[in-house]
Design a protein around this motif. Sequence first.
Motif, PDB file in Angstrom:
ATOM      1  N   ASN A  55       0.820  -1.206   0.000  1.00  0.00           N
ATOM      2  CA  ASN A  55       0.000   0.000   0.000  1.00  0.00           C
ATOM      3  C   ASN A  55       0.858   1.262   0.000  1.00  0.00           C
ATOM      4  OD1 ASN A  55       0.948  -0.482   2.607  1.00  0.00           O
ATOM      5  ND2 ASN A  55      -0.774   0.614   3.556  1.00  0.00           N
ATOM      6  N   ALA A  56       2.172   1.125  -0.162  1.00  0.00           N
ATOM      7  CA  ALA A  56       3.058   2.280  -0.169  1.00  0.00           C
ATOM      8  C   ALA A  56       3.159   2.864  -1.575  1.00  0.00           C
ATOM      9  CB  ALA A  56       4.445   1.899   0.328  1.00  0.00           C
ATOM     10  N   GLU A  78       5.419   7.296   0.422  1.00  0.00           N
ATOM     11  CA  GLU A  78       4.243   7.772   1.165  1.00  0.00           C
ATOM     12  C   GLU A  78       3.429   6.564   1.596  1.00  0.00           C
ATOM     13  OE1 GLU A  78       0.127  10.369   0.533  1.00  0.00           O
ATOM     14  OE2 GLU A  78       1.755  10.522  -0.932  1.00  0.00           O
ATOM     15  N   GLN A  79       3.232   6.453   2.908  1.00  0.00           N
ATOM     16  CA  GLN A  79       2.492   5.305   3.415  1.00  0.00           C
ATOM     17  C   GLN A  79       1.848   5.627   4.752  1.00  0.00           C
ATOM     18  OE1 GLN A  79       4.872   1.920   4.350  1.00  0.00           O
ATOM     19  NE2 GLN A  79       3.142   0.528   4.557  1.00  0.00           N
ATOM     20  N   ASP A  80       0.573   5.303   4.875  1.00  0.00           N
ATOM     21  CA  ASP A  80      -0.166   5.425   6.135  1.00  0.00           C
ATOM     22  C   ASP A  80      -0.053   6.819   6.735  1.00  0.00           C
ATOM     23  OD1 ASP A  80      -0.845   2.711   5.932  1.00  0.00           O
ATOM     24  OD2 ASP A  80       0.981   2.092   6.988  1.00  0.00           O
ATOM     25  N   PHE A 104       0.262  16.078   5.749  1.00  0.00           N
ATOM     26  CA  PHE A 104      -0.626  17.234   5.674  1.00  0.00           C
ATOM     27  C   PHE A 104      -0.057  18.247   4.686  1.00  0.00           C
ATOM     28  CE2 PHE A 104      -1.600  15.779  10.075  1.00  0.00           C
ATOM     29  CZ  PHE A 104      -2.954  15.585   9.916  1.00  0.00           C
ATOM     30  N   PRO A 105      -0.799  18.630   3.650  1.00  0.00           N
ATOM     31  CA  PRO A 105      -0.285  19.582   2.668  1.00  0.00           C
ATOM     32  C   PRO A 105       0.045  20.933   3.308  1.00  0.00           C
ATOM     33  CG  PRO A 105      -2.262  18.482   1.853  1.00  0.00           C
ATOM     34  CD  PRO A 105      -2.147  18.137   3.307  1.00  0.00           C
ATOM     35  N   GLY A 106       1.208  21.456   2.976  1.00  0.00           N
ATOM     36  CA  GLY A 106       1.592  22.789   3.422  1.00  0.00           C
ATOM     37  C   GLY A 106       2.198  22.862   4.807  1.00  0.00           C
ATOM     38  N   TRP A 107       2.267  21.749   5.523  1.00  0.00           N
ATOM     39  CA  TRP A 107       2.775  21.780   6.894  1.00  0.00           C
ATOM     40  C   TRP A 107       4.245  21.403   6.985  1.00  0.00           C
ATOM     41  CZ3 TRP A 107       0.458  23.957  10.993  1.00  0.00           C
ATOM     42  CH2 TRP A 107      -0.905  24.252  10.868  1.00  0.00           C
TER      43      TRP A 107
END
Length: 263
Positions: A55-56, A78-80, A104-107
């Motif tokens: 699932n990665a 990107e995973q979990d 989280f986008p932008g963080w």
Amino acid sequence: MKKSIFISVMIVFILNTLFSSAIPQNRKIITLKNNNACYSKSAKLDRKNQEDNTNADTTPKIIASIPEEKIYLYALNEQDGWYKGIVLSINGVNKFFDWKAVTFPGWNTLHYLDLNNDNKKELVVMLTQNKGTGMFRNTVHIINPENFSEYKVKDALDIVYDNIDIRILSKKEMEIMINDTIYNAKILKSTRPSEIEKTFFHNFIEYYIEDNKLKAKVGIEVQFLSYIGNIIIDYEFKDDEFKIDKIAFEGNPKVTVTTLQVK
């Protein structure tokens, strides 16, 4: 010897292929000298996730950038809800770091400025580790863009433990002693937190840039996810490390705070 040369060539080939779809157009991949271990580590990480974690998503993704300076931060995996395995690209030169960050986008942010007053800019990488209602944690990495070395930064939580003492006076009142200053904090009626149970420091730790300086904010939690205020830390660069310059307490707006200087 022939085997090691072959492995090095294959690693470079794999990374060039891996980044060809993610690097902006007209950007050449230049490998760092003596950096084979970093690339080998990233290649192993990618292969392991492909084999063990179906699932990665192993497509490189830009998670932060300063395009005008040709600075890009890529996640290899990107995973979990996590980005794992980060590649920093500066002017086409790339290096792998064993960092991770939430998706989280932008963080996850980059800052390019002179923090140590050497008339040269440093790259500040801030990666979010936890974010939710009443909680936030990030990490900071300060990089020399000329050689990708990382400056030491004194951990904000260690600074808090080394410099403050707390005394709970009642369920509505406490004292925070920082060096020669005592901050008396009282909780007003019908506010949150409603009372003081005990103190925590782990759920809100934020590094940030303000007025071209590195700062940190550490929340003093007196009930679960409920804060009486924050410890504010100003950093300075001294003895080849970013360490404490100033430290103070800042109360919750609904908490009354008085100060007393200890002679």
